[in-house]
Enzyme design. Sequence first.
Site, mmCIF file in Angstrom:
data_model
loop_
_atom_site.group_PDB
_atom_site.id
_atom_site.type_symbol
_atom_site.label_atom_id
_atom_site.label_comp_id
_atom_site.label_asym_id
_atom_site.label_seq_id
_atom_site.Cartn_x
_atom_site.Cartn_y
_atom_site.Cartn_z
ATOM 1 N N GLY A 6 -3.013 -5.970 5.119
ATOM 2 C CA GLY A 6 -2.201 -6.206 3.700
ATOM 3 C C GLY A 6 -1.127 -5.691 2.920
ATOM 4 N N TYR A 7 -0.426 -5.410 3.983
ATOM 5 C CA TYR A 7 0.979 -4.189 3.468
ATOM 6 C C TYR A 7 2.103 -5.517 3.049
ATOM 7 C CZ TYR A 7 -1.292 0.093 4.538
ATOM 8 O OH TYR A 7 -1.831 1.381 4.437
#
Length: 323
Positions: free
Chosen positions: A52-53
């Site tokens: 998710g980064y």
Amino acid sequence: MQQRHVGRTGLKVSRLGLGTMTWGRDTDEHEARDQLVAFVEAGGTLVDTAAGYGNGDSERVIGQLLGDVVPRDEVVLATKAGISRVRGERETNGSRGFLLRSLDASLRRLQVDHVDLWQVHTWVDDTPLEETLGALDHAVTTGRAAYVGISNYNGWQSAQAATWQAAVPGRAVIASNQVEYSLLSRGVEAETIPAALALGMGVLPWSPLGRGVLTGKYRTGTPADSRAASAHFASFVGRHLTERSHRIVEAVVRAGEGLEWSPLEVALAWVRDRPGVTAPIVGARTAEQLKAALTVEECELPAEIVTALDDVSQPEPWGTEVS
């Protein structure tokens, strides 16, 4: 850099981890390259990222650097799954299918055939825990992950997950729990860290510098080039810009002056050597910022300073954020 076991497993990592949440967004590939080189040259091994980064951008940057900048086998590569922002809003998903698809996508972006530590990024209420944990088992048995962990689980959630895995021989052991932990955020000491100690999980603190506040950079205002001045990090940092935090930061600064250390070194040494902690995860925007953190390897806080910092930073009621 000293190495520590991750909980009661055979996995060993440097006692400081390299966080990459901003890679591919605030930290470009050139700065990321410099950070990775400096970290490995200092003896660091644990490199932490997440699907998710930056919608996978952090993993893409790491994938471009591994093998080219440092050999793959010189780093302990950790990633997470369960949080996405593909549609512009934060979404969580702990289902077996989503997690395994996310892992496969991570492996493609990282350009590797397995990760050393794969972590469920957050607890998800609407998915049966046994289904989520089943994905961890499958990742290990298929060779996609060598070890597995959890992230942002509180005390009872950690205990339930670890106990479920220990109930049947052959299930993957929960090696670690990654949680926010710093002088400004000590709520995990109430239940989460005792659970980790009792059940053999290593604690990997994220934001060990209180989202940057413990460096002292916000004592007189908000620097224009700081995270608090950016649109996507203003509220994230703002949580720790309080009167309580100000008192703790001033205590850290005074301790640093007495020891001739930076506030960063004081705050990072404090959390690194707390019971149950394996390795704080330090995220820096630039290589120079990271190099300033790497000097903590030579630092060990005197007992009287630890006691004073403990007193001034008495924990607030438990709460957790997710990074």
